[in-house]
Design an enzyme around this catalytic site. Structure first.
Site, PDB file in Angstrom:
ATOM      1  N   SER A 108       0.849  -1.188   0.000  1.00 33.04           N
ATOM      2  CA  SER A 108       0.000   0.000   0.000  1.00 33.04           C
ATOM      3  C   SER A 108       0.892   1.248   0.000  1.00 33.04           C
ATOM      4  O   SER A 108       1.664   1.451  -0.934  1.00 33.04           O
ATOM      5  CB  SER A 108      -0.971  -0.036   1.184  1.00 33.04           C
ATOM      6  OG  SER A 108      -1.981   0.926   1.036  1.00 33.04           O
TER       7      SER A 108
ATOM      8  N   HIS B 260      -7.578  -5.341  -1.581  1.00 37.50           N
ATOM      9  CA  HIS B 260      -6.332  -4.698  -1.144  1.00 37.50           C
ATOM     10  C   HIS B 260      -5.513  -5.615  -0.239  1.00 37.50           C
ATOM     11  O   HIS B 260      -4.289  -5.480  -0.163  1.00 37.50           O
ATOM     12  CB  HIS B 260      -6.669  -3.389  -0.422  1.00 37.50           C
ATOM     13  CG  HIS B 260      -5.498  -2.483  -0.225  1.00 37.50           C
ATOM     14  ND1 HIS B 260      -4.689  -2.071  -1.267  1.00 37.50           N
ATOM     15  CD2 HIS B 260      -4.978  -1.911   0.902  1.00 37.50           C
ATOM     16  CE1 HIS B 260      -3.742  -1.271  -0.799  1.00 37.50           C
ATOM     17  NE2 HIS B 260      -3.888  -1.170   0.499  1.00 37.50           N
TER      18      HIS B 260
ATOM     19  N   ASP C  29      -9.055  -4.688  -6.169  1.00 34.98           N
ATOM     20  CA  ASP C  29      -8.703  -3.755  -5.091  1.00 34.98           C
ATOM     21  C   ASP C  29      -9.596  -2.519  -5.186  1.00 34.98           C
ATOM     22  O   ASP C  29      -9.425  -1.687  -6.081  1.00 34.98           O
ATOM     23  CB  ASP C  29      -7.228  -3.370  -5.212  1.00 34.98           C
ATOM     24  CG  ASP C  29      -6.688  -2.664  -3.982  1.00 34.98           C
ATOM     25  OD1 ASP C  29      -7.487  -2.047  -3.254  1.00 34.98           O
ATOM     26  OD2 ASP C  29      -5.471  -2.732  -3.748  1.00 34.98           O
TER      27      ASP C  29
END
Length: 724
Positions: A594, A701, A669
Site C-alpha cells: 500500500s 487490497h 482492489d
C-alpha cells in the site's frame, strides 16, 4: 574406542540432536500452512453493568454462546445466549443498556473494510427466546432503541425502524438508491478514511434518530471487472479521486412522535465533511463535527433537535491539517459538566476539558509525548484513564490522572504495548499486553493496577516457539541527513556471525501518522521476516519522518510533498546499514504494501545506487488516483498543488530504475485501484525497463483468501532469493 570416548561421543550426539530439534528454521509452511504461530485471545468481552461480571463470546464446533464470568473468581456462572439452542451460529452480539435484551448477528456478509450486512435476532435474556428480524433478510447496523422496544437499521440505502411487539416496520427515508443516495450508512470514502460505517444514532430518550444523508449523484463512478465467468462482470461504485466531487452530506433528525424529519443547519458551504454525530446527553441537543474540504479546520456544533438551528461551540485550525482520526476522543460529561476531547494543538496529542459553551476549563495532560487512546472517564471518581507514549514512542502504557490534571500515575509497568478494556464502574480492567518477545497476555486487573487473574498467557504458543531458532527485534536509532533521529529495528539470523556479510531486506510503510517500529508482538508478516532471517537475510524496519507517536511537527513535516522526505529517510537508512561491518552494502532491498509499496518502488528508483531490489505490493503510484479525504488532507487538491502530486510519483521516476522490481496487485482492489499498477507498468514499458509483475484476479487490497497468501509470500520469497 575407549569407554570414556564412547560416552563422550554419545553425549555429543544427544546434545546435537537436542539442539537440532530446538533450533528448527522457520519455514513458509510454518507461517502460512499451519497454526504454528497462531496465538489465543479472549474474544467478545463485554463488561456487565454491575461491574462484578463480564461476558465473553465462545465459539465452538457445535455453535457459539455468550457466557457470564465472575470477575473475582474467573469462573463461568451461566450461559447468557446459547446459539446452539437457538439454532443460530452468531459471530457478534451487543447488549442493550439494562442487559435485558441482546442483538446477535449471523451470516455476516462483508462489503468493504467496515461495512457489512447480516441476519439479526433480538434475544430476550430472561426467557432465552430469539426474535428474527425481517424473516431473516440481511440488513445493516441493527441497533436497539434505549426503550428496548424498537430496532433501527439500514436496508437498500434507506433507514428503517421495526417495532418489536408488533413487527411493524416504519420507513424513515424513501430516496435511498444505489450509487445515488445513502441514508444512515456511510459512503465508501467516509468508511475508509473516517473509520465510520454506521451513520445514525438513537437519542437518549429513544424518541429521535439522527442520521447522515449522502448524496453521491455527482461523484464519479469507478468500474472494476470481476473475472471468472464467460463474460466478466462490471462492478461500479462511487469513488471520489483527489480533486473530484465528493458526496454532498447533510444531517437529519427524525422524530418518532411527530413522524417529521428536521434538517440540521450545517452552514452555507456544501463542499464539506460531516463525519461525526453525537447526542450530548440531552435528548434535544445533537452535536456534530464539520470539517472543511482541505481538513485544516474542524468545528464542533450543537443543534436543537426540534428546530435544526445550530451554533458553533468550538473550532480548531491548522496551517497544515487537523487529523480527525488522530483526535477522535470526544466524550460528553453528565450534569452539564461539558466535554472532554483530545487535540494536537500544543504540538502533541493531549486531553482537554471544556464547558458546554466551548470555553477551555483546563488542559489535563501535557508534555512531549502523546495520548494515543482515551480509555475511560470516571466522573464519580473524577479520574481519566488513558494510554500514552510517555514511557517511550515505541510503547503504550496505561495511566490515570485526576480531572484537575494532578496525581498522574502509571498503572502498567511492563515494557511493551497495552490495550485496555475497562469496566463500566471503573473497578477493573482487562489488559492485552505484548512486546517484541512476548505473545499476547490477557490479564484481569483492579483499577489500581493490581493483578487479579491471568486470563490467557499463550503458554502453548511459547512452548511451540521454543522449538524454533527465532531472533528478537534489536531496536536502534540513527540520524538522517538533517540530523533528525529515527527509530528502527533489526532482525538478524539466529546464527549471526559479525564477521560475515549479510544481505538486508528493509520493510517500510511510512505513511502519515503510521508506526511500524514498536515494542509489540508481530503477526504472519513478521514471522515471514523470521523465515527470511533463517535463510540468511537481515530484516530491517525504519520509521521515517511523517510517521506517528512523535508529535505533530515530526508528522506534519511531509505536508504538501508526500514521498520526498520519507524516501530520503529510507535511502539514508540503507546507507547507514551499508556502513555496518556485517552488511553487504551491494545487496540491500526494500519491500512494502500500500503506502509501503509506493515507498519501496520510489526508493528503488530514487535510490538506484543504494537499493538492489524492491517489492511493491498494491502500491499507490500516483496520488491523483487515490481518494479525496486521505490525499487532500496531506497534499491539498491536485488543482492547488500539482507538483506535490507529480514530483514524487514513481511514474515520474521510471527512467531511473536500475535494480530489480517486483510489482504485485489485486485486480479487485477497491481501495488502491489496479489502475495504479497498470499505469506504472505502461510507464516502465515506455522507458524500456525490465521488471517482474503479478496480478491476483479479483483479490482486494489485502490480497488474501484460500491459497492466496501462501502463493503471494512464496512468490516474494523466490524473488528475494533470486534478486537480492
Amino acid at each position: 574406542m575407549s569407554k570414556i570416548k564412547l560416552i563422550a561421543f554419545l553425549a555429543f550426539i544427544l546434545v546435537w540432536n537436542f539442539e537440532t530439534l530446538a533450533q528448527q528454521k522457520v519455514t513458509l509452511e510454518d507461517v502460512f500452512k499451519s497454526n504454528t504461530f497462531s496465538q489465543k485471545s479472549v474474544q467478545g468481552i463485554n463488561w456487565m453493568k454491575d461491574g462484578q461480571y463480564y461476558s465473553s463470546l465462545v465459539r465452538t464446533p457445535s455453535g457459539s454462546k455468550v457466557v457470564k464470568i465472575n470477575v473475582e473468581t474467573g469462573e463461568e456462572t451461566g450461559i447468557l445466549i446459547n446459539g446452539e439452542a437457538l439454532g443460530v451460529n452468531f459471530s457478534s452480539y451487543a447488549f442493550n443498556a439494562d442487559e435485558s435484551k441482546a442483538l446477535i448477528a449471523s451470516e455476516v456478509e462483508r462489503i468493504y473494510r467496515r461495512s457489512s450486512k447480516a441476519v439479526y435476532h433480538v434475544v430476550d435474556l430472561a426467557t432465552g427466546k430469539a426474535q428474527e428480524l425481517l424473516d431473516g433478510e440481511k440488513i445493516m447496523y441493527a441497533t436497539l432503541s434505549p426503550g428496548n422496544d424498537k430496532v433501527a437499521f439500514v436496508k437498500e440505502n434507506n433507514l428503517f425502524i421495526i417495532e418489536l411487539n408488533t413487527e411493524k416496520v416504519i420507513q424513515i427515508t424513501t430516496d435511498g438508491k444505489v450509487n445515488h443516495v445513502l441514508n444512515g450508512a456511510a459512503d465508501w470514502v467516509y468508511e475508509e478514511e473516517f473509520s465510520m460505517a454506521k451513520a445514525f444514532d438513537w437519542s437518549p430518550d429513544g424518541q429521535k434518530i439522527a442520521f447522515i444523508r449522502f448524496d453521491e449523484s455527482e461523484v464519479p463512478e469507478f468500474n472494476m471487472q470481476l473475472w471468472g465467468k464467460l463474460y466478466p462482470q462490471d462492478y461500479r461504485f462511487k469513488y471520489p479521486k483527489a480533486g473530484e466531487a465528493n458526496a454532498k452530506t447533510s444531517i437529519h433528525i427524525y422524530n418518532l412522535e411527530s413522524k417529521k424529519t428536521v434538517k440540521a443547519n450545517t452552514g452555507t458551504e456544501t463542499d464539506i465533511y460531516l463525519p461525526r454525530i453525537y447526542w450530548t446527553g440531552e435528548a434535544n441537543i445533537l452535536a456534530f463535527l464539520r470539517v472543511n474540504r482541505l481538513q485544516n479546520q474542524i468545528d464542533l456544533l450543537y443543534t436543537d433537535a426540534q428546530s435544526g438551528q445550530s451554533k458553533v461551540i468550538l473550532e480548531e485550525k491548522s496551517k497544515t491539517y487537523v487529523d480527525l482520526n488522530y483526535n477522535d476522543d470526544l466524550r460528553f460529561l453528565g450534569e452539564n459538566k461539558g466535554f472532554i476531547r483530545t487535540s494536537e494543538q500544543d504540538g502533541f496529542k493531549h486531553i482537554y476539558h471544556h464547558d458546554n459553551t466551548g470555553k477551555l476549563i483546563r488542559q489535563i495532560t501535557s508534555g512531549n509525548w502523546e495520548v494515543t487512546n482515551l480509555v475511560g472517564i470516571d466522573e464519580k471518581g473524577k479520574k481519566i484513564y488513558y494510554i500514552s507514549t510517555e514511557a517511550s514512542p515505541l510503547e503504550r502504557n496505561l495511566f490515570v490522572i485526576n480531572m484537575d490534571g494532578k496525581n498522574k500515575k502509571i498503572l502498567t509497568q511492563e515494557k511493551g504495548t497495552f490495550s485496555i478494556n475497562m469496566s463500566r464502574d471503573f473497578k477493573y480492567y482487562i489488559a492485552n499486553f505484548t512486546n517484541s518477545d512476548t505473545p499476547l497476555k490477557v490479564t484481569l486487573n483492579e483499577s489500581s493496577g493490581k493483578l487479579v487473574k491471568v486470563l490467557e498467557d499463550n503458554q502453548e504458543l511459547k512452548n511451540r516457539l521454543s522449538n524454533f531458532s527465532l531472533s528478537g527485534r534489536e531496536f536502534f536509532t540513527f540520524n538522517t541527513v538533517d540530523g533528525t533521529l529515527l527509530n528502527g529495528y533489526m532482525i538478524k539470523p539466529s546464527n549471526f556471525d559479525p564477521n560475515k556479510k549479510y544481505p538486508v531486506l528493509m520493510y517500510v510503510y511510512g505513511g502519515p501518522g503510521s508506526q511500524n517500529v514498536t515494542n509489540a508482538w508481530g503477526g504472519a508478516r513478521d514471522f515471514w521476516h523470521q523465515h527470511l532471517a533463517a535463510e540468511g537475510y537481515i530484516v530491517v524496519c525504519v520509521d521515517n519522518r511523517g510517521t506517528g507517536a512523535r508529535g505533530r511537527d515530526f508528522k506534519h513535516v511531509t505536508y504538501a510533498n508526500l514521498g520526498k522526505l520519507e524516501t530520503e529517510d529510507q535511502i539514508a537508512g540503507a546507507k547507514y546499514l551499508g556502513t555496518l561491518g556485517y552488511v553487504d552494502a551491494s545487496r540491500i532491498g526494500i519491500w512494502g504494501w500500500s503506502y509501503g509499496g509506493y515507498m519501496s518502488s520510489l526508493a528503488l528508483m530514487k535510490g538506484n545506487d543504494v537499493f538492489k531490489a524492491a517489492i511493491a505490493v498494491a502500491p499507490v503510484t500516483t496520488w491523483r488516483y487515490y481518494d479525496t479525504i486521505y490525499t487532500e488532507r496531506y497534499l491539498q487538491t491536485p488543482q492547488q498543488n500539482a507538483a506535490g502530486y507529480d514530483d514524487n510519483s514513481p511514474i515520474t521516476h521510471v527512467d531511473k530504475l536500475k535494480g530489480n522490481l517486483l510489482l504485485i496487485h489485486g485486480t479487485g482492489d477497491d481501495n488502491v485501484h489496479y489502475q495504479n499498477a497498470v499505469d506504472l507498468v505502461d510507464a516502465l514499458i515506455k522507458a524500456d525497463k525490465q521488471f517482474e509483475t503479478m496480478y491476483y484476479p479479483n483479490r482486494n487490497h489485502g490480497i488474501s483468501g484460500g491459497n492466496t497468501s501462501w502463493h503471494l509470500y512464496s512468490l516474494m520469497t523466490d524473488f528475494i532469493k533470486r534478486k537480492l
